[in-house]
Design a protein around this motif. Structure first.
Motif, PDB file in Angstrom:
ATOM      1  N   MET A   1       0.829  -1.204   0.000  1.00 17.53           N
ATOM      2  CA  MET A   1       0.000   0.000   0.000  1.00 17.53           C
ATOM      3  C   MET A   1       0.868   1.261   0.000  1.00 17.53           C
ATOM      4  SD  MET A   1      -3.086  -1.175   2.537  1.00 17.53           S
ATOM      5  CE  MET A   1      -4.028   0.318   2.346  1.00 17.53           C
ATOM      6  N   GLY A   2       1.995   1.218   0.676  1.00 16.61           N
ATOM      7  CA  GLY A   2       2.911   2.352   0.667  1.00 16.61           C
ATOM      8  C   GLY A   2       3.451   2.640  -0.729  1.00 16.61           C
ATOM      9  N   ARG A   3       3.800   1.576  -1.449  1.00 21.94           N
ATOM     10  CA  ARG A   3       4.282   1.749  -2.830  1.00 21.94           C
ATOM     11  C   ARG A   3       3.198   2.359  -3.705  1.00 21.94           C
ATOM     12  NH1 ARG A   3       6.772  -3.518  -5.280  1.00 21.94           N
ATOM     13  NH2 ARG A   3       7.173  -2.061  -6.972  1.00 21.94           N
ATOM     14  N   VAL A   4       1.980   1.853  -3.560  1.00 19.73           N
ATOM     15  CA  VAL A   4       0.864   2.369  -4.363  1.00 19.73           C
ATOM     16  C   VAL A   4       0.576   3.825  -3.991  1.00 19.73           C
ATOM     17  CG1 VAL A   4      -1.590   2.097  -4.906  1.00 19.73           C
ATOM     18  CG2 VAL A   4      -0.108   0.084  -4.756  1.00 19.73           C
ATOM     19  N   ALA A   5       0.659   4.147  -2.708  1.00 19.52           N
ATOM     20  CA  ALA A   5       0.399   5.520  -2.260  1.00 19.52           C
ATOM     21  C   ALA A   5       1.394   6.504  -2.883  1.00 19.52           C
ATOM     22  CB  ALA A   5       0.459   5.595  -0.739  1.00 19.52           C
ATOM     23  N   MET A   6       2.643   6.104  -2.994  1.00 21.42           N
ATOM     24  CA  MET A   6       3.641   6.984  -3.598  1.00 21.42           C
ATOM     25  C   MET A   6       3.331   7.226  -5.080  1.00 21.42           C
ATOM     26  SD  MET A   6       7.021   5.574  -1.600  1.00 21.42           S
ATOM     27  CE  MET A   6       8.179   6.481  -2.593  1.00 21.42           C
ATOM     28  N   GLN A   7       2.922   6.185  -5.782  1.00 19.04           N
ATOM     29  CA  GLN A   7       2.551   6.332  -7.191  1.00 19.04           C
ATOM     30  C   GLN A   7       1.292   7.185  -7.328  1.00 19.04           C
ATOM     31  OE1 GLN A   7       4.278   5.647  -9.751  1.00 19.04           O
ATOM     32  NE2 GLN A   7       2.833   5.833 -11.422  1.00 19.04           N
TER      33      GLN A   7
ATOM     34  N   LEU B   1       0.819  10.579  -9.623  1.00 22.80           N
ATOM     35  CA  LEU B   1      -0.219  10.742 -10.645  1.00 22.80           C
ATOM     36  C   LEU B   1      -1.321  11.702 -10.209  1.00 22.80           C
ATOM     37  CD1 LEU B   1      -0.744   7.059 -11.897  1.00 22.80           C
ATOM     38  CD2 LEU B   1       0.492   8.905 -13.046  1.00 22.80           C
ATOM     39  N   ASP B   2      -1.322  12.076  -8.937  1.00 21.54           N
ATOM     40  CA  ASP B   2      -2.424  12.857  -8.356  1.00 21.54           C
ATOM     41  C   ASP B   2      -3.758  12.158  -8.623  1.00 21.54           C
ATOM     42  OD1 ASP B   2      -3.672  14.880  -6.928  1.00 21.54           O
ATOM     43  OD2 ASP B   2      -3.930  16.148  -8.704  1.00 21.54           O
ATOM     44  N   HIS B   3      -3.729  10.847  -8.381  1.00 24.35           N
ATOM     45  CA  HIS B   3      -4.928  10.025  -8.606  1.00 24.35           C
ATOM     46  C   HIS B   3      -4.911   8.921  -7.558  1.00 24.35           C
ATOM     47  CE1 HIS B   3      -8.338   8.668 -10.852  1.00 24.35           C
ATOM     48  NE2 HIS B   3      -7.846   7.449 -10.946  1.00 24.35           N
ATOM     49  N   HIS B   4      -5.868   8.944  -6.642  1.00 25.87           N
ATOM     50  CA  HIS B   4      -5.815   8.111  -5.444  1.00 25.87           C
ATOM     51  C   HIS B   4      -6.900   7.043  -5.440  1.00 25.87           C
ATOM     52  CE1 HIS B   4      -3.924  11.982  -4.722  1.00 25.87           C
ATOM     53  NE2 HIS B   4      -3.059  11.278  -4.007  1.00 25.87           N
ATOM     54  N   PRO B   5      -6.527   5.833  -5.034  1.00 23.76           N
ATOM     55  CA  PRO B   5      -7.512   4.747  -4.971  1.00 23.76           C
ATOM     56  C   PRO B   5      -8.419   4.883  -3.751  1.00 23.76           C
ATOM     57  CG  PRO B   5      -5.417   3.969  -4.137  1.00 23.76           C
ATOM     58  CD  PRO B   5      -5.194   5.382  -4.629  1.00 23.76           C
ATOM     59  N   GLU B   6      -9.553   4.239  -3.836  1.00 24.05           N
ATOM     60  CA  GLU B   6     -10.374   3.982  -2.649  1.00 24.05           C
ATOM     61  C   GLU B   6      -9.985   2.564  -2.253  1.00 24.05           C
ATOM     62  OE1 GLU B   6     -14.571   4.560  -3.378  1.00 24.05           O
ATOM     63  OE2 GLU B   6     -14.138   6.248  -4.695  1.00 24.05           O
ATOM     64  N   TRP B   7      -9.608   2.389  -1.003  1.00 22.02           N
ATOM     65  CA  TRP B   7      -9.167   1.050  -0.612  1.00 22.02           C
ATOM     66  C   TRP B   7      -9.382   0.788   0.859  1.00 22.02           C
ATOM     67  CZ3 TRP B   7      -3.227   1.403  -1.943  1.00 22.02           C
ATOM     68  CH2 TRP B   7      -2.646   2.446  -1.245  1.00 22.02           C
TER      69      TRP B   7
ATOM     70  N   VAL C   1      -7.436  -5.128   5.721  1.00 24.05           N
ATOM     71  CA  VAL C   1      -7.639  -5.892   6.946  1.00 24.05           C
ATOM     72  C   VAL C   1      -6.600  -7.004   6.934  1.00 24.05           C
ATOM     73  CG1 VAL C   1      -9.205  -7.352   8.274  1.00 24.05           C
ATOM     74  CG2 VAL C   1     -10.109  -5.397   6.995  1.00 24.05           C
ATOM     75  N   TYR C   2      -5.693  -6.944   7.902  1.00 26.92           N
ATOM     76  CA  TYR C   2      -4.580  -7.872   8.025  1.00 26.92           C
ATOM     77  C   TYR C   2      -3.851  -7.976   6.683  1.00 26.92           C
ATOM     78  CZ  TYR C   2      -1.655 -11.755   9.407  1.00 26.92           C
ATOM     79  OH  TYR C   2      -0.569 -12.551   9.668  1.00 26.92           O
ATOM     80  N   GLY C   3      -3.892  -9.115   6.007  1.00 31.64           N
ATOM     81  CA  GLY C   3      -3.171  -9.287   4.754  1.00 31.64           C
ATOM     82  C   GLY C   3      -4.015  -9.054   3.520  1.00 31.64           C
ATOM     83  N   ARG C   4      -5.233  -8.591   3.686  1.00 31.20           N
ATOM     84  CA  ARG C   4      -6.130  -8.410   2.542  1.00 31.20           C
ATOM     85  C   ARG C   4      -6.244  -6.922   2.199  1.00 31.20           C
ATOM     86  NH1 ARG C   4      -9.922 -11.494  -0.065  1.00 31.20           N
ATOM     87  NH2 ARG C   4     -11.657 -10.349  -0.956  1.00 31.20           N
ATOM     88  N   VAL C   5      -6.161  -6.618   0.903  1.00 31.01           N
ATOM     89  CA  VAL C   5      -6.301  -5.254   0.418  1.00 31.01           C
ATOM     90  C   VAL C   5      -7.363  -5.251  -0.683  1.00 31.01           C
ATOM     91  CG1 VAL C   5      -5.147  -3.280  -0.661  1.00 31.01           C
ATOM     92  CG2 VAL C   5      -3.877  -4.752   0.916  1.00 31.01           C
ATOM     93  N   GLU C   6      -8.377  -4.420  -0.504  1.00 31.63           N
ATOM     94  CA  GLU C   6      -9.432  -4.230  -1.509  1.00 31.63           C
ATOM     95  C   GLU C   6      -9.226  -2.858  -2.136  1.00 31.63           C
ATOM     96  OE1 GLU C   6     -12.392  -6.211  -1.934  1.00 31.63           O
ATOM     97  OE2 GLU C   6     -11.888  -7.719  -0.423  1.00 31.63           O
ATOM     98  N   ILE C   7      -9.226  -2.804  -3.469  1.00 31.99           N
ATOM     99  CA  ILE C   7      -8.932  -1.556  -4.176  1.00 31.99           C
ATOM    100  C   ILE C   7     -10.044  -1.248  -5.165  1.00 31.99           C
ATOM    101  CG2 ILE C   7      -7.266  -0.346  -5.630  1.00 31.99           C
ATOM    102  CD1 ILE C   7      -5.230  -2.568  -4.713  1.00 31.99           C
ATOM    103  N   LEU C   8     -10.450   0.012  -5.212  1.00 36.42           N
ATOM    104  CA  LEU C   8     -11.431   0.486  -6.185  1.00 36.42           C
ATOM    105  C   LEU C   8     -10.848   1.712  -6.871  1.00 36.42           C
ATOM    106  CD1 LEU C   8     -15.126   0.476  -6.105  1.00 36.42           C
ATOM    107  CD2 LEU C   8     -14.091   2.710  -6.450  1.00 36.42           C
ATOM    108  N   LEU C   9     -10.918   1.727  -8.202  1.00 41.19           N
ATOM    109  CA  LEU C   9     -10.415   2.853  -8.984  1.00 41.19           C
ATOM    110  C   LEU C   9     -11.531   3.440  -9.842  1.00 41.19           C
ATOM    111  CD1 LEU C   9      -7.056   1.299 -10.275  1.00 41.19           C
ATOM    112  CD2 LEU C   9      -7.339   2.936  -8.401  1.00 41.19           C
ATOM    113  N   THR C  10     -11.647   4.741  -9.822  1.00 41.03           N
ATOM    114  CA  THR C  10     -12.562   5.485 -10.672  1.00 41.03           C
ATOM    115  C   THR C  10     -12.082   6.930 -10.707  1.00 41.03           C
ATOM    116  OG1 THR C  10     -14.902   5.927 -11.156  1.00 41.03           O
ATOM    117  CG2 THR C  10     -14.226   6.118  -8.851  1.00 41.03           C
ATOM    118  N   THR C  11     -12.470   7.654 -11.740  1.00 40.58           N
ATOM    119  CA  THR C  11     -12.140   9.073 -11.812  1.00 40.58           C
ATOM    120  C   THR C  11     -13.427   9.836 -11.562  1.00 40.58           C
ATOM    121  OG1 THR C  11     -10.376   8.612 -13.401  1.00 40.58           O
ATOM    122  CG2 THR C  11     -11.141  10.900 -13.257  1.00 40.58           C
ATOM    123  N   HIS C  12     -13.532  10.422 -10.379  1.00 45.85           N
ATOM    124  CA  HIS C  12     -14.784  11.046  -9.959  1.00 45.85           C
ATOM    125  C   HIS C  12     -15.253  12.145 -10.906  1.00 45.85           C
ATOM    126  CE1 HIS C  12     -13.260   9.209  -6.187  1.00 45.85           C
ATOM    127  NE2 HIS C  12     -14.497   8.754  -6.190  1.00 45.85           N
TER     128      HIS C  12
END
Length: 130
Positions: free
Chosen positions: A45-51, A55-61, A64-75
């Motif tokens: 998540m840290g790597r993704v946050a830096m990217q 890009l000035d484009h942030h995921p909704e995510w 929980v423990y080892g699970r990461v849920e990611i949603l991408l859209t351009t509002h």
């Protein structure tokens, strides 16, 4: 600064096999990832946050423990754009190099007619009772 235009969701998904259409009315793509532990998930998540900052484009995510849920859209485009595609491709590469595994999904149900055939075949293979 000009924002990217909305893309066809079907076209986007055809190029991103690990991503699915998000449920609900808005157009978005989603992916679930699993990691062996919280530290690996958080490092990813840290790597993704830096990217995302670059890009000035942030995921909704969520995490929980080892699970990461990611949603991408351009509002401001009301859907998926090249920004989302770029983030998704980065996420795919980062996940692969960060030790992610696809979350386990339950197998699809077996149709009743196939279950009946399997039971019949099993009965035929049993030795007769003596």
């Amino acid at each position: 600064m000009s924002r990217p235009k909305k893309l066809s969701l079907n076209t986007v998904l055809a190029g991103l096999p690990s991503w699915k259409a998000a449920p609900g009315e808005r157009e978005a793509i989603r992916r679930a990832l699993a990691f062996p532990d919280f530290s690996l998930a958080f490092a990813f998540m840290g790597r993704v946050a830096m990217q995302a900052e670059k890009l000035d484009h942030h995921p909704e995510w969520s995490n929980v423990y080892g699970r990461v849920e990611i949603l991408l859209t351009t509002h401001d485009a009301d859907g998926v754009t090249e920004l989302d595609v770029a983030m998704a491709k980065f996420i795919d590469r980062a996940a692969l190099s960060s030790g992610a595994i696809e979350p386990q999904r339950p197998p699809p149900p077996v149709p009743p007619e196939l279950m009946a055939k399997a039971r019949d075949a099993a009965r035929k293979r049993r030795p007769p009772k003596t």
